[in-house]
Design an enzyme around this catalytic site. Sequence first.
Site, PDB file in Angstrom:
ATOM      1  N   PRO A  87      50.215  29.855  55.189  1.00 47.15           N
ATOM      2  CA  PRO A  87      51.007  30.125  54.036  1.00 47.15           C
ATOM      3  C   PRO A  87      50.160  31.054  53.294  1.00 47.15           C
ATOM      4  O   PRO A  87      48.878  30.657  53.120  1.00 47.15           O
ATOM      5  CB  PRO A  87      51.520  28.493  53.684  1.00 47.15           C
ATOM      6  CG  PRO A  87      50.388  27.817  54.090  1.00 47.15           C
ATOM      7  CD  PRO A  87      49.970  28.361  55.510  1.00 47.15           C
ATOM      8  N   ALA A  96      41.901  36.913  53.887  1.00 46.49           N
ATOM      9  CA  ALA A  96      40.874  36.933  54.277  1.00 46.49           C
ATOM     10  C   ALA A  96      41.029  37.124  55.884  1.00 46.49           C
ATOM     11  O   ALA A  96      40.394  37.664  56.611  1.00 46.49           O
ATOM     12  CB  ALA A  96      39.612  35.907  54.054  1.00 46.49           C
ATOM     13  N   ASP A 138      35.497  32.880  51.801  1.00 47.80           N
ATOM     14  CA  ASP A 138      36.611  33.136  52.926  1.00 47.80           C
ATOM     15  C   ASP A 138      36.185  34.047  54.001  1.00 47.80           C
ATOM     16  O   ASP A 138      36.254  33.548  55.329  1.00 47.80           O
ATOM     17  CB  ASP A 138      37.923  33.368  52.136  1.00 47.80           C
ATOM     18  CG  ASP A 138      38.404  32.636  51.290  1.00 47.80           C
ATOM     19  OD1 ASP A 138      37.693  31.438  50.868  1.00 47.80           O
ATOM     20  OD2 ASP A 138      39.824  32.614  50.731  1.00 47.80           O
TER      21      ASP A 138
END
Length: 287
Positions: A87, A96, A138
């Site tokens: 999501p 990322a 990330d």
Amino acid sequence: MKAKGKVIFFGEHAVVYGYTALSIPINLSTNVNIKKNDNLVIELKNLNKKLGFEEAKKDNDFRYIIKAIELLKVKEPFFLSVSSELPVSCGLGSSASVVVATIRALSKFFNLNLPKEEIAKLSHRVEREVQGKASITDTYTISYERALKIRNNEFSFIDEFEKTVREEKLYIAYVEEREMKTADLIKVVSEKEEKEEIFKEIEEITREALSSDVERIKELMLENHKLLDKLGVSTKGLNRVVRLAKKFGCGAKLTGAGGGGCVIILGDLNEEEKELIEKIVKSLYLA
Ligand code: PMV
């Protein structure tokens, strides 16, 4: 080519002030496929969008992919298709993940043989150029697919921590959409008078977690969550899910910037418990 997502296990927000954060990759992924084509066309399956390169350049939803393609300076046209289980905009590293999967797919398609280090660097550069500012959390966690300890934008691998956490089931509850952006939540925290004391407590928890067993990690997650709530970045919805997970004997905390988004739950849930959580969240994933 696939790329995973990530969660921050301990230390979000404090990491912005030079303290430690721990992140781990999660088993929800983005998939990017590339095949030969006469024109450069990009498809975003989740959003039901398919555009040629010039049109895609004008659409914000394509900007990470466009930047990745531009950075790699690839010449021949192709058809690139993206689909993701992650999501968006809720702290699971969906952007990322798209960037890393895109660069991996381009590297394979054009025989660039980019090593992991290079993919991590390039992905971070894409995020920075699109967002203006981005920590390595990330892109590096996702590029290396390993748990990381991050401090002052430097990282080290913490495989033992990941192994300990993975002794138990890890659930991700997508509780609610975020009401505020990461930058706005960082501002909320910056205005908290007692933030330094709270960060110091979070730092102690994070350090202890690194050498703790899984039962202690669960308790420390609940403590970290309380402190994030004190910083003003939790919500009623997130607190409700954390309370319920605690009642079921699990560790739980919000993950990422907060203001909505996701709660990570560590521990076993039976069917009935899962159903009770599912009733108050948007979705519950085993990650
Ligand atoms: O929710 P995310 O993935 O945007 O994570 C933000 C984590 C912060 O610590 C608040 C910011 C950062 O750059 O580390």
